[in-house]
Enzyme design. Structure first.
Site, PDB file in Angstrom:
ATOM      1  N   ARG A   1      47.244  50.141  36.416  1.00 21.11           N
ATOM      2  CA  ARG A   1      46.923  49.210  37.487  1.00 21.11           C
ATOM      3  C   ARG A   1      48.138  48.473  38.043  1.00 21.11           C
ATOM      4  O   ARG A   1      49.234  48.538  37.525  1.00 21.11           O
ATOM      5  CB  ARG A   1      45.891  48.195  36.990  1.00 21.11           C
ATOM      6  CG  ARG A   1      46.262  47.398  35.744  1.00 21.11           C
ATOM      7  CD  ARG A   1      45.105  46.450  35.423  1.00 21.11           C
ATOM      8  NE  ARG A   1      45.284  45.661  34.230  1.00 21.11           N
ATOM      9  CZ  ARG A   1      44.695  45.911  33.070  1.00 21.11           C
ATOM     10  NH1 ARG A   1      43.933  46.980  32.933  1.00 21.11           N
ATOM     11  NH2 ARG A   1      44.871  45.108  32.039  1.00 21.11           N
ATOM     12  N   ASP A   2      47.855  47.758  39.140  1.00 20.56           N
ATOM     13  CA  ASP A   2      48.779  46.815  39.766  1.00 20.56           C
ATOM     14  C   ASP A   2      50.022  47.492  40.354  1.00 20.56           C
ATOM     15  O   ASP A   2      51.155  47.164  39.996  1.00 20.56           O
ATOM     16  CB  ASP A   2      49.220  45.742  38.768  1.00 20.56           C
ATOM     17  CG  ASP A   2      48.063  45.122  38.005  1.00 20.56           C
ATOM     18  OD1 ASP A   2      46.952  45.107  38.541  1.00 20.56           O
ATOM     19  OD2 ASP A   2      48.281  44.649  36.871  1.00 20.56           O
TER      20      ASP A   2
ATOM     21  N   GLU B   1      51.367  44.129  33.133  1.00 23.02           N
ATOM     22  CA  GLU B   1      50.520  43.853  34.288  1.00 23.02           C
ATOM     23  C   GLU B   1      51.420  43.403  35.439  1.00 23.02           C
ATOM     24  O   GLU B   1      52.474  42.799  35.234  1.00 23.02           O
ATOM     25  CB  GLU B   1      49.488  42.772  33.972  1.00 23.02           C
ATOM     26  CG  GLU B   1      48.438  43.222  32.966  1.00 23.02           C
ATOM     27  CD  GLU B   1      47.263  42.283  32.910  1.00 23.02           C
ATOM     28  OE1 GLU B   1      46.189  42.635  33.423  1.00 23.02           O
ATOM     29  OE2 GLU B   1      47.407  41.185  32.331  1.00 23.02           O
TER      30      GLU B   1
ATOM     31  N   ASP C   1      45.788  36.539  40.843  1.00 19.83           N
ATOM     32  CA  ASP C   1      47.028  37.227  41.197  1.00 19.83           C
ATOM     33  C   ASP C   1      47.386  37.168  42.685  1.00 19.83           C
ATOM     34  O   ASP C   1      46.646  37.657  43.533  1.00 19.83           O
ATOM     35  CB  ASP C   1      46.933  38.701  40.810  1.00 19.83           C
ATOM     36  CG  ASP C   1      46.546  38.902  39.362  1.00 19.83           C
ATOM     37  OD1 ASP C   1      46.185  37.929  38.686  1.00 19.83           O
ATOM     38  OD2 ASP C   1      46.606  40.051  38.899  1.00 19.83           O
TER      39      ASP C   1
ATOM     40  N   TRP D   1      37.460  31.153  42.841  1.00 22.14           N
ATOM     41  CA  TRP D   1      38.474  31.553  41.860  1.00 22.14           C
ATOM     42  C   TRP D   1      39.656  32.201  42.544  1.00 22.14           C
ATOM     43  O   TRP D   1      39.512  33.135  43.335  1.00 22.14           O
ATOM     44  CB  TRP D   1      37.830  32.533  40.884  1.00 22.14           C
ATOM     45  CG  TRP D   1      38.736  33.346  40.019  1.00 22.14           C
ATOM     46  CD1 TRP D   1      39.266  34.567  40.311  1.00 22.14           C
ATOM     47  CD2 TRP D   1      39.190  33.027  38.703  1.00 22.14           C
ATOM     48  NE1 TRP D   1      40.023  35.030  39.259  1.00 22.14           N
ATOM     49  CE2 TRP D   1      39.991  34.104  38.252  1.00 22.14           C
ATOM     50  CE3 TRP D   1      39.000  31.941  37.850  1.00 22.14           C
ATOM     51  CZ2 TRP D   1      40.599  34.123  36.995  1.00 22.14           C
ATOM     52  CZ3 TRP D   1      39.592  31.959  36.593  1.00 22.14           C
ATOM     53  CH2 TRP D   1      40.382  33.042  36.186  1.00 22.14           C
TER      54      TRP D   1
ATOM     55  N   TRP E   1      45.962  34.240  30.316  1.00 22.05           N
ATOM     56  CA  TRP E   1      44.741  34.865  29.818  1.00 22.05           C
ATOM     57  C   TRP E   1      44.354  34.388  28.418  1.00 22.05           C
ATOM     58  O   TRP E   1      43.284  34.742  27.925  1.00 22.05           O
ATOM     59  CB  TRP E   1      44.870  36.381  29.858  1.00 22.05           C
ATOM     60  CG  TRP E   1      44.753  36.921  31.242  1.00 22.05           C
ATOM     61  CD1 TRP E   1      45.697  37.582  31.957  1.00 22.05           C
ATOM     62  CD2 TRP E   1      43.615  36.800  32.107  1.00 22.05           C
ATOM     63  NE1 TRP E   1      45.225  37.890  33.215  1.00 22.05           N
ATOM     64  CE2 TRP E   1      43.946  37.435  33.336  1.00 22.05           C
ATOM     65  CE3 TRP E   1      42.346  36.228  31.974  1.00 22.05           C
ATOM     66  CZ2 TRP E   1      43.062  37.497  34.413  1.00 22.05           C
ATOM     67  CZ3 TRP E   1      41.465  36.300  33.044  1.00 22.05           C
ATOM     68  CH2 TRP E   1      41.823  36.925  34.242  1.00 22.05           C
TER      69      TRP E   1
ATOM     70  N   TRP F   1      41.469  45.140  42.999  1.00 18.89           N
ATOM     71  CA  TRP F   1      42.325  44.350  42.126  1.00 18.89           C
ATOM     72  C   TRP F   1      43.739  44.284  42.690  1.00 18.89           C
ATOM     73  O   TRP F   1      43.962  44.518  43.866  1.00 18.89           O
ATOM     74  CB  TRP F   1      42.290  44.945  40.712  1.00 18.89           C
ATOM     75  CG  TRP F   1      40.936  44.851  40.074  1.00 18.89           C
ATOM     76  CD1 TRP F   1      40.045  43.815  40.193  1.00 18.89           C
ATOM     77  CD2 TRP F   1      40.298  45.834  39.257  1.00 18.89           C
ATOM     78  NE1 TRP F   1      38.899  44.080  39.479  1.00 18.89           N
ATOM     79  CE2 TRP F   1      39.024  45.308  38.895  1.00 18.89           C
ATOM     80  CE3 TRP F   1      40.654  47.089  38.766  1.00 18.89           C
ATOM     81  CZ2 TRP F   1      38.127  46.005  38.078  1.00 18.89           C
ATOM     82  CZ3 TRP F   1      39.773  47.784  37.958  1.00 18.89           C
ATOM     83  CH2 TRP F   1      38.521  47.251  37.617  1.00 18.89           C
ATOM     84  N   THR F   2      44.689  44.001  41.823  1.00 23.18           N
ATOM     85  CA  THR F   2      46.044  43.699  42.272  1.00 23.18           C
ATOM     86  C   THR F   2      46.780  44.931  42.787  1.00 23.18           C
ATOM     87  O   THR F   2      46.596  46.039  42.299  1.00 23.18           O
ATOM     88  CB  THR F   2      46.822  43.068  41.117  1.00 23.18           C
ATOM     89  OG1 THR F   2      46.183  41.841  40.776  1.00 23.18           O
ATOM     90  CG2 THR F   2      48.256  42.776  41.486  1.00 23.18           C
TER      91      THR F   2
END
Length: 531
Positions: free
Chosen positions: A197-198, A248, A66, A63, A334, A120-121
């Protein structure tokens, strides 16, 4: 000066290949090299009909989501992306290198999944002046991790590399804490506070400090730091009159427009579907005073009007760092990203990045400033064949004398009375399957509904629409078609529409159409990529 990137080689294009083959391998051969590296389990599940993208970046297996903003080290750009062994599973960062942006060499996993602790990102940068204390030129990554486990609050962690971004070490404690999350005590409070986040970091040369923007459910949080470790919360940016969802993968950068003025741009990947707007990359032009971003207009603009240009990143070009940026996005949404896709079965992977595009800022006739996009210039030089086609006057539909799965078609269309004009790509031999790119009234549209396949339907997310002048009677189209995607660049790049499409093996034809009158198609050029 501490800069985001060392100003060296040009970054151009998108694909996947082996670094040693860059000088001699065509994009199709590079893609085959990637397919050959699939693990045995993935290869065993592949069918004779491959749907792997030919000139877009794909993972060897598993998979992809981002992308992370790249840095330039060791004579190449180092790009990272989120990767998992299972679709939409927890994972870490995988790493690819590119010298030209057309072919990418897979370098392996650079930040692996730890038990119960995904990464994560975030973003990467080169700390030229050693502000963080890890050495001049150290590659720094800020990325989100869930403190206390997957279901706990999200916080920002610092990773550093002293070998050009090929291996990283993480600081054990977050450098930007989620104060809302740490104040939460119940599961419900944590759920409400965990969206934090991100991070994306830029250098503010005027004030000699770093600026970080972090996405939250209803706003962007802005922080500043002198050393990338100790951060001060400044003020938040909100968009109270618009239902755009949470932010995001935000970004904050400076760019100089075509009239010589310099502007800050704040952006984010957002879901504005409920307002009839894209689920892609919204942005605001404005100013940054060291504590607050002031938008020129709280109504956002969109860098892409398709279904699939999400979690996008931009970065300054080396040859014109103040006036031109590059960008690429994750070609997914998404609304349906959790489903299986054809390449899961055929090739053992899920996900691709868009083609790299060149981004500039231009003043518009109405006084606003807008980001324009074009496919990276080097892409044309990688075409394996160029096919000019004679001008066509069409009233109804005309099939062109060409078939292919990885190509672009560029042309101009003019008309007087026609009410709907355009190009169909991915046309099956019987004409029942196709994806249409056209202009009708005030709509510039990409309609992939006729390309839906059993088991992989994208309905109801099929027709992507961008606003265009109703009175326009001409349009320039540049349409990039790969085995599972279509990207459309309109006129000077004021409109872009990026979409994954579930083409079948026989969907290789191209046709032109005009409804309600005739249209003239001129300058028709097809450039073929890969095998």
């Amino acid at each position: 000066m501490t800069s985001e990137f060392r100003r060296r080689a040009l970054f151009q294009g998108a694909g996947i290949g082996a670094l040693a083959l860059f000088a001699t391998t065509a994009p199709g051969e590079a893609a085959r090299a990637a397919a050959a590296s699939l693990p045995a389990s993935a290869a065993a599940g592949a069918t004779a009909a491959s749907f792997r993208a030919i000139y877009h970046m794909t993972p060897p297996a598993g998979w992809l989501s981002d992308p992370q903003r790249p840095v330039f080290t060791r004579g190449a750009y180092q790009l990272y992306y989120l990767h998992s062994d299972v679709d939409n599973g927890d994972g870490g960062w995988d790493h690819v290198s590119t010298t030209d942006g057309v072919d990418f060499a897979f370098q392996g996993t650079v930040i692996p999944l730890q038990t119960g602790l995904p990464t994560w990102t975030g973003c990467t940068l080169v700390d030229t002046d050693d502000t963080a204390g890890y050495g001049a030129g150290a590659v720094i990554a800020l990325a989100t991790r869930p403190t206390g486990g997957v279901r706990k609050y999200q916080e920002q962690y610092l990773f550093w590399s002293t070998d050009g971004g090929f291996t990283f070490t993480v600081r054990p404690e977050p450098v930007i804490v989620n104060t809302d999350g740490r104040a939460a005590t119940t599961d419900a409070e944590i759920a409400n506070a965990e969206w934090f986040r991100d991070p994306k970091v830029a250098w503010d040369d005027a004030r000699g400090e770093w600026v970080c923007v972090i996405g939250r459910q209803r706003y962007a949080a802005l922080y500043t730091s002198k050393n990338l470790i100790d951060w001060t919360l400044q003020r938040n940016f909100d968009y109270p009159d618009h239902d755009l969802g949470g932010i995001e993968c935000p970004d904050l950068f400076q760019i100089t427009a075509d009239d010589g003025t310099t502007h800050w741009v704040l952006s984010g990947s957002m879901d504005a579907y409920d307002e009839g707007l894209p689920c892609t990359y919204a942005y605001w032009t404005g100013s940054w005073d060291g504590s607050f971003f002031t938008a020129d207009d709280l109504t956002p603009q969109w860098l892409d009007w398709g279904w699939d240009w999400y979690a996008a990143v931009t970065w300054p070009s080396n040859e014109a760092p103040t006036t031109k940026r590059y960008g690429l996005g994750w070609m997914n949404n998404w609304k349906y990203a959790n489903r299986q896709v054809p390449t899961d079965t055929s090739d053992g992977y899920n996900g691709q990045n868009s083609i790299v595009r060149e981004i500039t800022l231009e003043k518009q006739p109405d006084g606003r400033y807008a980001l324009l996009s074009a496919p990276v210039a080097a892409l044309r030089g990688t075409a394996t064949r160029t096919i000019p086609i004679a001008d066509q006057t069409v009233d109804g539909s005309t099939v062109l004398p060409y078939t292919g799965r990885a190509y672009e078609i560029e042309l101009d269309v003019t008309w007087t009375d026609a009410t709907d004009v355009g190009v169909s790509v991915g046309r099956s031999a019987d004409g029942t399957r196709h994806t249409d790119i056209g202009k009708s009234g005030a709509d510039l549209y990409v309609d992939r509904a006729p390309s839906d396949r059993a088991g992989f339907a994208l309905t109801p997310y099929t027709r992507a629409v961008a606003p265009i002048d109703t009175a326009a009677r001409s349009v320039h189209l540049r349409i990039l078609v790969d085995t599972q995607s279509v990207e459309v660049f309109v006129d000077a790049g004021h409109i872009v529409s990026s979409n994954q499409v579930n083409f079948d093996v026989g969907d290789t034809g191209v046709s032109l159409y005009a409804v309600g009158g005739s249209a003239t198609f001129t300058g028709i050029t097809i450039r073929e990529y890969g095998r």
